[in-house]
Design a protein around this motif. Structure first.
Motif, PDB file in Angstrom:
ATOM      1  N   TRP A  39     -39.522   0.162 -20.881  1.00  0.00           N
ATOM      2  CA  TRP A  39     -39.679  -0.827 -21.952  1.00  0.00           C
ATOM      3  C   TRP A  39     -38.359  -0.944 -22.718  1.00  0.00           C
ATOM      4  O   TRP A  39     -38.296  -0.805 -23.934  1.00  0.00           O
ATOM      5  N   ASP A  46     -36.633  -3.362 -23.553  1.00  0.00           N
ATOM      6  CA  ASP A  46     -36.612  -4.380 -24.610  1.00  0.00           C
ATOM      7  C   ASP A  46     -37.108  -3.801 -25.933  1.00  0.00           C
ATOM      8  O   ASP A  46     -36.521  -4.034 -26.987  1.00  0.00           O
ATOM      9  N   PHE A  59     -33.615  -8.366 -21.324  1.00  0.00           N
ATOM     10  CA  PHE A  59     -34.764  -7.708 -20.712  1.00  0.00           C
ATOM     11  C   PHE A  59     -36.025  -8.547 -20.847  1.00  0.00           C
ATOM     12  O   PHE A  59     -36.786  -8.682 -19.891  1.00  0.00           O
ATOM     13  N   ALA A  60     -36.263  -9.114 -22.022  1.00  0.00           N
ATOM     14  CA  ALA A  60     -37.479  -9.899 -22.235  1.00  0.00           C
ATOM     15  C   ALA A  60     -37.460 -11.184 -21.407  1.00  0.00           C
ATOM     16  O   ALA A  60     -38.502 -11.652 -20.961  1.00  0.00           O
ATOM     17  N   PRO A 100     -40.274  -5.119 -18.862  1.00  0.00           N
ATOM     18  CA  PRO A 100     -40.250  -5.238 -20.329  1.00  0.00           C
ATOM     19  C   PRO A 100     -41.649  -5.282 -20.913  1.00  0.00           C
ATOM     20  O   PRO A 100     -42.628  -5.574 -20.229  1.00  0.00           O
TER      21      PRO A 100
END
Length: 138
Positions: free
Chosen positions: A65, A67, A120-121, A134
């Motif tokens: 994760w 992001d 990333f998102a 993400p």
């Protein structure tokens, strides 16, 4: 491309990993300095910010994760710039210059973390060499 992003994540995260470890290992001295700077509840704020730094840095570094990890670093950097590096309060020109450099550094790092969040998102799992995709997407 994947390897370059990984190298960038490693280089970016190193600063926050060492700083986060310092917040935990040297929390008493750092809390005294934070108290001097006017940070509310410095005995709680210093170790809490250390955990925030470590969680954000490890998230970005490992690609878990990433992001969210970038957002955690922003949550640390922006308030730190204003609370710890308030150059506009300094009267000594040398101290003012030093605080201005640190203030600008924190904002620049927050900008870089914001770009990491967006990368990333937006790209999802396409950046590769991450352990998870993400948490956010747009």
């Amino acid at each position: 491309m994947d390897v370059l992003v990984l190298i960038g994540r490693i280089l970016f995260a190193l600063l926050f990993l060492t700083s986060g470890f310092g917040h935990i290992a040297q929390r008493k001295a750092m809390a005294e300095y934070a108290k001097f700077k006017g940070v509310p509840f410095p005995d709680l704020a210093v170790p809490a910010s250390g955990v925030l730094l470590l969680a954000g840095a490890l998230s970005v570094l490992l690609g878990v994760w990433a992001d969210l990890g970038a957002l955690l670093l922003i949550v640390f950097l922006v308030p730190t710039a204003f609370l710890m590096h308030a150059f506009w309060k300094e009267t000594d020109p040398q101290a003012k210059q030093g605080e201005m450099v640190h203030f600008n550094k924190d904002l620049a790092l927050a900008g870089a973390a914001l770009m990491l969040f967006a990368f990333f998102a937006h790209t999802g799992g396409d950046l590769g060499l991450t352990l998870t995709g993400p948490l956010f997407s747009f």
